[in-house]
Design a protein around this motif. Structure first.
Motif, short mmCIF file in Angstrom:
data_model
loop_
_atom_site.label_atom_id
_atom_site.label_comp_id
_atom_site.label_asym_id
_atom_site.label_seq_id
_atom_site.Cartn_x
_atom_site.Cartn_y
_atom_site.Cartn_z
N GLY A 157 0.79 -1.23 0.00
CA GLY A 157 0.00 0.00 0.00
C GLY A 157 0.82 1.28 0.00
O GLY A 157 0.30 2.34 0.26
N GLN A 158 2.10 1.20 -0.30
CA GLN A 158 2.92 2.40 -0.36
C GLN A 158 2.49 3.29 -1.51
O GLN A 158 2.76 4.47 -1.51
CB GLN A 158 4.40 2.03 -0.50
CG GLN A 158 4.96 1.28 0.68
CD GLN A 158 5.03 2.15 1.91
OE1 GLN A 158 5.27 3.33 1.82
NE2 GLN A 158 4.80 1.57 3.06
N GLY A 159 1.84 2.72 -2.52
CA GLY A 159 1.32 3.53 -3.61
C GLY A 159 2.19 3.44 -4.84
O GLY A 159 1.80 2.82 -5.79
N HIS A 160 3.37 4.03 -4.80
CA HIS A 160 4.17 4.12 -6.02
C HIS A 160 5.65 4.08 -5.71
O HIS A 160 6.10 4.54 -4.67
CB HIS A 160 3.82 5.41 -6.76
CG HIS A 160 2.37 5.44 -7.13
ND1 HIS A 160 1.90 4.90 -8.27
CD2 HIS A 160 1.29 5.90 -6.46
CE1 HIS A 160 0.60 5.03 -8.31
NE2 HIS A 160 0.20 5.63 -7.22
N ALA A 161 6.39 3.58 -6.69
CA ALA A 161 7.83 3.51 -6.54
C ALA A 161 8.51 4.75 -7.10
O ALA A 161 9.71 4.85 -7.07
CB ALA A 161 8.35 2.27 -7.25
N HIS A 162 7.75 5.69 -7.64
CA HIS A 162 8.34 6.91 -8.19
C HIS A 162 7.83 8.13 -7.42
O HIS A 162 6.81 8.09 -6.75
CB HIS A 162 8.01 7.05 -9.68
CG HIS A 162 6.55 7.13 -9.98
ND1 HIS A 162 5.87 8.31 -10.00
CD2 HIS A 162 5.64 6.17 -10.26
CE1 HIS A 162 4.60 8.09 -10.28
NE2 HIS A 162 4.43 6.79 -10.44
N ALA A 163 8.59 9.21 -7.55
CA ALA A 163 8.24 10.44 -6.83
C ALA A 163 7.11 11.16 -7.55
O ALA A 163 6.94 11.05 -8.76
CB ALA A 163 9.46 11.35 -6.75
N ALA A 164 6.35 11.92 -6.80
CA ALA A 164 5.27 12.74 -7.37
C ALA A 164 5.89 13.91 -8.12
O ALA A 164 6.67 14.68 -7.56
CB ALA A 164 4.36 13.22 -6.25
N ALA A 165 5.54 14.06 -9.37
CA ALA A 165 6.14 15.08 -10.24
C ALA A 165 5.88 16.50 -9.76
O ALA A 165 6.67 17.40 -10.01
CB ALA A 165 5.61 14.91 -11.67
N ASN A 166 4.76 16.72 -9.07
CA ASN A 166 4.37 18.07 -8.66
C ASN A 166 4.42 18.28 -7.16
O ASN A 166 3.92 19.27 -6.65
CB ASN A 166 2.97 18.38 -9.19
CG ASN A 166 2.93 18.24 -10.70
OD1 ASN A 166 3.47 19.06 -11.42
ND2 ASN A 166 2.31 17.18 -11.18
#
Length: 132
Positions: A23-32
């Motif tokens: 449930g961490q969501g994503h392996a990449h950073a949020a662009a904004n």
């Protein structure tokens, strides 16, 4: 043998796939600089700057999605534990925008319902810091 099993379990727990499954969501950073949630086939990043509420849409390949056919409704926990509803309308490119005309305590906590036309795509839950 116990040490080997422990190392294997820890190694698996630290992989990106395991992070997604937990449930961490994503392996990449949020662009904004916001928070990303998966809503249907899309990744929706919520950013709040002052009273401006922005929802950025990308597909599963992180390509911008034309927001002109989408809308969203955010049910927000406002100050005093009141629920407020905020409409997000198409902005430019992959952006839906709205204005919060109410105060919140601490984080901006919202459940966002994403729609395409009259069809509901799905919901995402957010808890984001409000940027100055």
């Amino acid at each position: 043998m116990f040490l080997l099993r422990t190392m294997v379990v820890l190694g698996l727990a630290l992989t990106p796939a395991a992070a997604l499954a937990q449930g961490q969501g994503h392996a990449h950073a949020a662009a904004n600089g916001g928070q990303i949630q998966k809503i249907g086939a899309y990744e929706a990043e919520l950013v709040v700057k002052g009273a401006d509420v922005m929802l950025y849409l990308v597909d599963d390949k992180e390509q911008k999605v034309d927001a002109s056919t989408f809308s969203a409704t955010a049910t927000v926990l406002a100050k005093g534990n009141e629920q407020k509803t905020l409409e997000l309308k198409p902005g430019t490119a992959n952006l839906l925008t709205g204005k919060a005309d109410f105060a919140v305590d601490g984080k901006f906590r919202a459940t966002v319902t994403l729609k395409s036309g009259a069809s509901e795509i799905g919901k995402g839950r957010y808890s984001v810091d409000i940027k100055g």
